[in-house]
Design a protein around this motif. Structure first.
Motif, PDB file in Angstrom:
ATOM      1  N   GLY A  59       0.971  -1.025  -0.268  1.00  0.00           N
ATOM      2  CA  GLY A  59      -0.138  -0.233  -0.379  1.00  0.00           C
ATOM      3  C   GLY A  59       0.986   1.031   0.076  1.00  0.00           C
ATOM      4  O   GLY A  59       0.764   2.840  -0.452  1.00  0.00           O
ATOM      5  N   ALA A  60       2.058   1.058   0.602  1.00  0.00           N
ATOM      6  CA  ALA A  60       2.686   1.995   1.010  1.00  0.00           C
ATOM      7  C   ALA A  60       3.443   2.625  -1.085  1.00  0.00           C
ATOM      8  O   ALA A  60       3.685   3.859  -1.047  1.00  0.00           O
ATOM      9  CB  ALA A  60       4.095   2.144   1.720  1.00  0.00           C
ATOM     10  N   LYS A  61       3.905   1.065  -0.796  1.00  0.00           N
ATOM     11  CA  LYS A  61       4.343   1.702  -2.859  1.00  0.00           C
ATOM     12  C   LYS A  61       3.704   2.511  -3.582  1.00  0.00           C
ATOM     13  O   LYS A  61       3.788   3.517  -4.098  1.00  0.00           O
ATOM     14  CB  LYS A  61       4.877   0.874  -3.062  1.00  0.00           C
ATOM     15  N   ILE A  62       2.558   1.530  -2.802  1.00  0.00           N
ATOM     16  CA  ILE A  62       1.858   2.432  -4.642  1.00  0.00           C
ATOM     17  C   ILE A  62       0.928   3.548  -4.628  1.00  0.00           C
ATOM     18  O   ILE A  62       0.901   4.601  -5.004  1.00  0.00           O
ATOM     19  CB  ILE A  62       0.002   1.254  -4.186  1.00  0.00           C
ATOM     20  N   TYR A  63       0.679   3.672  -3.219  1.00  0.00           N
ATOM     21  CA  TYR A  63       0.786   5.442  -2.675  1.00  0.00           C
ATOM     22  C   TYR A  63       1.581   6.143  -3.339  1.00  0.00           C
ATOM     23  O   TYR A  63       1.692   7.946  -4.120  1.00  0.00           O
ATOM     24  CB  TYR A  63       0.687   5.713  -1.506  1.00  0.00           C
ATOM     25  N   TYR A  64       3.298   5.860  -3.078  1.00  0.00           N
ATOM     26  CA  TYR A  64       4.370   6.286  -3.106  1.00  0.00           C
ATOM     27  C   TYR A  64       4.060   6.579  -4.999  1.00  0.00           C
ATOM     28  O   TYR A  64       4.520   7.678  -5.692  1.00  0.00           O
ATOM     29  CB  TYR A  64       5.503   5.792  -2.986  1.00  0.00           C
ATOM     30  N   LEU A  65       3.589   5.869  -5.624  1.00  0.00           N
ATOM     31  CA  LEU A  65       3.804   5.926  -7.284  1.00  0.00           C
ATOM     32  C   LEU A  65       2.576   6.517  -7.715  1.00  0.00           C
ATOM     33  O   LEU A  65       2.978   7.368  -8.393  1.00  0.00           O
ATOM     34  CB  LEU A  65       3.948   4.311  -7.896  1.00  0.00           C
ATOM     35  N   ILE A  66       1.538   6.810  -7.036  1.00  0.00           N
ATOM     36  CA  ILE A  66       0.913   7.728  -7.627  1.00  0.00           C
ATOM     37  C   ILE A  66       0.507   8.724  -6.938  1.00  0.00           C
ATOM     38  O   ILE A  66       0.597   9.575  -8.382  1.00  0.00           O
ATOM     39  CB  ILE A  66      -0.891   7.570  -6.835  1.00  0.00           C
ATOM     40  N   LEU A  67       1.261   9.196  -5.955  1.00  0.00           N
ATOM     41  CA  LEU A  67       1.615  10.551  -5.521  1.00  0.00           C
ATOM     42  C   LEU A  67       2.693  11.316  -6.325  1.00  0.00           C
ATOM     43  O   LEU A  67       3.052  12.091  -7.036  1.00  0.00           O
ATOM     44  CB  LEU A  67       2.222  10.107  -3.980  1.00  0.00           C
ATOM     45  N   ASN A  68       3.761  10.715  -6.891  1.00  0.00           N
ATOM     46  CA  ASN A  68       4.740  10.766  -8.009  1.00  0.00           C
ATOM     47  C   ASN A  68       4.720  10.194  -9.296  1.00  0.00           C
ATOM     48  O   ASN A  68       5.424   9.473  -9.940  1.00  0.00           O
ATOM     49  CB  ASN A  68       5.869  10.407  -7.267  1.00  0.00           C
ATOM     50  N   LEU A  69       3.689  10.370  -9.951  1.00  0.00           N
ATOM     51  CA  LEU A  69       3.050   9.606 -10.566  1.00  0.00           C
ATOM     52  C   LEU A  69       4.043   9.903 -12.382  1.00  0.00           C
ATOM     53  O   LEU A  69       4.514   9.403 -13.367  1.00  0.00           O
ATOM     54  CB  LEU A  69       1.357  10.131 -11.052  1.00  0.00           C
ATOM     55  N   PRO A  70       4.390  11.102 -12.683  1.00  0.00           N
ATOM     56  CA  PRO A  70       4.846  11.812 -13.248  1.00  0.00           C
ATOM     57  C   PRO A  70       6.114  10.549 -13.458  1.00  0.00           C
ATOM     58  O   PRO A  70       7.154  10.477 -14.388  1.00  0.00           O
ATOM     59  CB  PRO A  70       5.054  12.994 -13.829  1.00  0.00           C
ATOM     60  N   ASP A  71       6.897  10.804 -12.498  1.00  0.00           N
ATOM     61  CA  ASP A  71       8.843  10.164 -12.382  1.00  0.00           C
ATOM     62  C   ASP A  71       8.286   8.169 -12.655  1.00  0.00           C
ATOM     63  O   ASP A  71       8.952   8.029 -12.926  1.00  0.00           O
ATOM     64  CB  ASP A  71       9.336  10.217 -10.688  1.00  0.00           C
TER      65      ASP A  71
END
Length: 275
Positions: A59-71
């Protein structure tokens, strides 16, 4: 700062990783004691902790990936495989869903177990934030308070350039490479969360006859704690007058906790014998 504790065969053992492991172990230990105190099987604590770890990290990783979607779009494999990106709220949501799934599988009562989990969540969070401090992550805005801390080797370092990237108003006379002292917000969170833990433990005997209320009391306090600490954080996701994404989620969690607590109270009043 002690980001790397030691190296074994080329593998680096980080202080953050060790503290995260200790947070799960400490949380499971206090949950096991709470379950035993309430008359339930304490072994379930270790079972649920395993599901919380897997669901929390995902969950933490998915949230991080969404939060930094351009990267994420630019370098998906690098973002997915990096050690960074263990965002608390994503971890809480993922871990909660995984634990709820396991509780349903085991056919055990949700609310008494949620109450047992509450102090474990508080203790685990307090320990985990020490790991953030040791690696220099999630620090605050520049400050001159006596307890300010500089993170020259942080993740990222607390340089003027990095703080400007977070939206901090740094005087133009300060070069980008200069390391600045900042609020140690990781320790603020640890300290406040330990107070929350003490309150949860004090409330436990008073709310023992109303399953679920203790968990939602913790959830509301956790939301308030994070909202307050975010005021001092160096963040680049602020909008609507400086409100951060985490603060919006905190408001949502506080509202959810109050709504569920009110519903549980109404149900207890309607069916006192069952309550």
């Amino acid at each position: 700062m002690y980001p790397i504790l030691f190296t074994i065969g080329g593998f680096q053992v980080t202080s953050f990783g060790v503290m995260i492991a200790l947070s799960f172990l400490g949380g499971a230990w206090i949950v096991a004691r709470a379950l035993k105190r309430a008359g339930y099987d304490p072994e379930h604590a270790w079972d649920l902790s395993g599901f919380a770890a897997i669901g929390g990290i995902l969950g933490a990783k998915i949230y991080y990936l969404i939060l930094n979607l351009p990267d994420t779009i630019a370098d998906p494999s690098g973002m997915i495989l990096s050690r960074s990106g263990l965002v608390w709220y994503g971890g809480f949501i993922g871990g909660a869903l995984a634990v709820l799934f396991r509780i349903r599988q085991l056919k055990i009562p949700v609310w008494p177990y949620a109450d047992a989990v509450a102090p474990g969540l508080a203790l685990g969070y307090a320990i985990g934030r020490v790991g953030c401090f040791l690696v220099g992550d999630d620090y605050g805005s520049p400050t001159s308070v006596p307890w300010a801390v500089a993170f020259p080797h942080g993740a990222p370092p607390s340089t003027a350039g990095n703080l400007r990237a977070f939206g901090e108003n740094i005087p133009a006379s300060i070069p980008d490479t200069q390391v600045l002292a900042v609020h140690p917000t990781q320790l603020y969170e640890t300290g406040i969360t330990l107070i929350v833990l003490a309150i949860v433990l004090a409330l436990r005997p008073r709310l023992a006859d109303r399953p679920g209320l203790l968990f939602f009391a913790w959830l509301a306090m956790a939301g308030v704690e994070r909202f307050i600490v975010e005021i001092f954080r160096a963040k680049d996701d602020r909008f609507f007058g400086g409100i951060s994404v985490a603060q919006l989620i905190s408001i949502g969690l506080i509202g959810t906790a109050l709504a569920f607590a009110a519903a549980l109270q109404r149900r207890a009043a309607a069916v006192p014998a069952r309550a």
